[in-house]
Write an enzyme that holds these catalytic residues in place. Sequence first.
Site, PDB file in Angstrom:
ATOM      1  N   LYS A  46       8.360   1.950   0.565  1.00 62.92           N
ATOM      2  CA  LYS A  46       8.983   1.292  -0.590  1.00 62.92           C
ATOM      3  C   LYS A  46      10.127   2.128  -1.142  1.00 62.92           C
ATOM      4  CE  LYS A  46       4.965   0.930  -2.660  1.00 62.92           C
ATOM      5  NZ  LYS A  46       4.068   1.340  -1.565  1.00 62.92           N
ATOM      6  N   GLU A  62     -22.819   7.925  20.660  1.00 53.86           N
ATOM      7  CA  GLU A  62     -21.464   7.426  20.905  1.00 53.86           C
ATOM      8  C   GLU A  62     -21.436   6.444  22.074  1.00 53.86           C
ATOM      9  OE1 GLU A  62     -19.252   7.768  18.777  1.00 53.86           O
ATOM     10  OE2 GLU A  62     -20.264   9.314  17.606  1.00 53.86           O
ATOM     11  N   PRO A  81       0.825  -1.209   0.000  1.00 55.98           N
ATOM     12  CA  PRO A  81       0.000   0.000   0.000  1.00 55.98           C
ATOM     13  C   PRO A  81       0.862   1.263   0.000  1.00 55.98           C
ATOM     14  CG  PRO A  81      -0.469  -1.395   1.909  1.00 55.98           C
ATOM     15  CD  PRO A  81       0.702  -1.979   1.233  1.00 55.98           C
ATOM     16  N   HIS A  92     -22.463   3.031  20.867  1.00 51.59           N
ATOM     17  CA  HIS A  92     -21.366   2.237  20.287  1.00 51.59           C
ATOM     18  C   HIS A  92     -20.522   1.607  21.386  1.00 51.59           C
ATOM     19  CE1 HIS A  92     -21.815   3.302  16.124  1.00 51.59           C
ATOM     20  NE2 HIS A  92     -21.667   4.600  16.319  1.00 51.59           N
TER      21      HIS A  92
HETATM   22  P1  ADP Z   1       5.986   4.499  -0.511  1.00 57.28           P
HETATM   23  O1  ADP Z   1       7.078   4.630  -1.501  1.00 57.28           O
HETATM   24  O2  ADP Z   1       5.775   3.094  -0.030  1.00 57.28           O
HETATM   25  O3  ADP Z   1       4.687   5.120  -0.912  1.00 57.28           O
HETATM   26  P2  ADP Z   1       7.735   6.122   1.054  1.00 57.28           P
HETATM   27  O4  ADP Z   1       8.917   5.243   1.095  1.00 57.28           O
HETATM   28  O5  ADP Z   1       7.788   7.255   0.108  1.00 57.28           O
HETATM   29  O6  ADP Z   1       6.416   5.281   0.799  1.00 57.28           O
HETATM   30  O7  ADP Z   1       7.461   6.653   2.519  1.00 57.28           O
HETATM   31  C1  ADP Z   1       6.999   7.938   2.762  1.00 57.28           C
HETATM   32  C2  ADP Z   1       7.463   8.412   4.118  1.00 57.28           C
HETATM   33  O8  ADP Z   1       6.862   7.647   5.138  1.00 57.28           O
HETATM   34  C3  ADP Z   1       8.936   8.256   4.328  1.00 57.28           C
HETATM   35  O9  ADP Z   1       9.605   9.407   3.923  1.00 57.28           O
HETATM   36  C4  ADP Z   1       9.069   8.032   5.814  1.00 57.28           C
HETATM   37  O10 ADP Z   1       9.161   9.248   6.488  1.00 57.28           O
HETATM   38  C5  ADP Z   1       7.773   7.382   6.193  1.00 57.28           C
HETATM   39  N1  ADP Z   1       7.890   5.920   6.341  1.00 57.28           N
HETATM   40  C6  ADP Z   1       7.194   5.008   5.645  1.00 57.28           C
HETATM   41  N2  ADP Z   1       7.494   3.765   6.020  1.00 57.28           N
HETATM   42  C7  ADP Z   1       8.434   3.876   6.979  1.00 57.28           C
HETATM   43  C8  ADP Z   1       9.164   2.920   7.756  1.00 57.28           C
HETATM   44  N3  ADP Z   1       8.979   1.599   7.628  1.00 57.28           N
HETATM   45  N4  ADP Z   1      10.052   3.395   8.650  1.00 57.28           N
HETATM   46  C9  ADP Z   1      10.233   4.715   8.799  1.00 57.28           C
HETATM   47  N5  ADP Z   1       9.585   5.649   8.095  1.00 57.28           N
HETATM   48  C10 ADP Z   1       8.691   5.262   7.188  1.00 57.28           C
HETATM   49 ZN    ZN Z   2     -21.843   6.071  14.921  1.00 59.08          ZN
END
Ligand code: ADP
Ligand code: ZN
Length: 582
Positions: free
Chosen positions: A190, A406, A185, A409
């Site tokens: 990534k 609320e 996601p 729930h």
């Molecule tokens: P994707 O490429 O999967 O969409 P990114 O690698 O661009 O995501 O992540 C966006 C930001 O989210 C990163 O710059 C970082 O700050 C944060 N982040 C996401 N996953 C991690 C993780 N596993 N550890 C630390 N920071 C993360």
């Molecule tokens: Zn509700």
Amino acid sequence: MLFNLLVMPWIAQRNIQEVDYGTFMTMTVNKQIDQVQVQDNQIVFTDKENEQIYKTGIMDDPGLVERLHSSGAKFTSEIVQQMSPFFSFLLSWLLPIIILVGIGQSMQKKLMNKAGGGGDSMMFGMGKSNAKIYVNSSEGIKFSDVAGQDEAKENLAEIVDYLHDPSIYKEIGASMPKGVLLVGPPGTGKTMLAKAVAGEARVPFFSISGSEFVEMFVGMGASKVRDLFKQAKEKAPCIVFIDEIDAIGKKRDGNFGGNDEREQTLNQLLSEMDGFEGNNGVIILAATNRPESLDPALTRPGRFDRRVPVELPDLTGREEILKVHAKKIKVAHDIDFNKIARMASGASGAELANIVNEAALRAVRDNRSFATQADLEESIEVVVAGYQKKNAILSDKEKAIVAYHEIGHALVAAKQTHSAPVQKITIIPRTSGALGYTMQVDEGNRYLMSKEEMENRIATYTGGRAAEEVSLGSITTGASNDIEQATKLARAMITRYGMSKDFDMVAMETVNNQYLGGDTSLACSHETQAEIDRQVVELVKKQHEKAKQILTENKQKLDELAKYLYEKETITGDEFMSILNK
Ligand code: ADP
Ligand code: ZN
């Protein structure tokens, strides 16, 4: 053609000299007129000597035609200027070509500027890839910056190892995969992982987004791919990272009017990947959140044959990510990261990074020098539900309804043994449009959910509306989101999890893209669809009845808690439980 149609007559027009009627009469008398044309509102004529065209206005002159005739003028229907053939050729053909070439040149320059190409190959600079090069990646991101994602890191560590010292692999005859596909996601890290591989291996990192390949002109993308690989091979060993590869790697289909440019780019990518030998040190990492839409040719062995899932972080993963990001800001010493991580269930790495940043911003707003636990908790709510709406004033009656809703729930959740306990209940409106909400907290990681738990969750969703019915006797629009959620869950139970009594283990629905929203498509007959709808209604109805029954049995507690919430506006899970168990 446009030029000849519009500009040429204009140029011809410009050469006509306007004279007064007297001059015209004198020229007639002197027999100087060669051709003449009497139009509705003017007279156009030429003289014999220098073939100049003149025009003059019309006068009431009855003898004109006689006099012209006797002066020997020729009456014509159209007077065209005799330009020299060379000049007219120049004007009608050469000039447009020169203009076109000029436009072409300036466009090429613009494109090259965009591509950031240097001055070395000006002539062939078209479609240079604009991959950003991080040559000195040793000071970049490391694996330790990416928290959680241990499986993915393990998987990629092998590649780092190979880039460090390919000889061991060469000796035994093993070849590294040319391409690795990171799927998961959005916001799970990534891009970070790809950068970390380059950082750990201390090799150059080329990064380009798939959408950058798709250009306006057919063939540009393909030439970008060629150029990218040329650069990469020169810098090998190195990492080439293609983000959002689904932009070019979508399944090619036989549809009429397919995207030529995309297919050419994809074909070029495929042939480039086949072109280089396994062990030349160029490793391609690609990221996507729609793996199911990729062309099978791209994922076959020899191309992107390794797939590394980068899933949403689990509880420990979330805790670690929070800690990694909390290091970048000033925080209090006594922060319970585990609790924050539990509250932020389902959040991605990017969202967690955002939560930490929001907390720091909140601390600044309150003139504090560090962020506290409360900052973090509030910022989760900001990320989940939006900011508090300070000036939205609910009427007393509405506030009471929201409080009952609320508490409904929360009470239904608490009375069902399997439901997660309540963390917090609030009736302060949020910018997302929620008038209040009940925050439930998962105690730990959940990988499986039983049928009873799912039913209980549906009952909890219906609890808000049930409370309105039980205590106030009327219903409101406040339950629309609950209805949606309950229906979704009930549908999934019947069509996908095989939890209905007569469909057994047959899938009636398939999930289309699991990482992006997870919308589904039905695959069954009309009769079955009708039956599914009937069973969904039955399932939700049963749970709704159950919720109503729970609340009726605990009517006194419901009233007491709702009153308490109405006065306090925000209550914690502990306060709730202590009143409930009093
Ligand atoms: P994707 O490429 O999967 O969409 P990114 O690698 O661009 O995501 O992540 C966006 C930001 O989210 C990163 O710059 C970082 O700050 C944060 N982040 C996401 N996953 C991690 C993780 N596993 N550890 C630390 N920071 C993360
Ligand atoms: Zn509700």
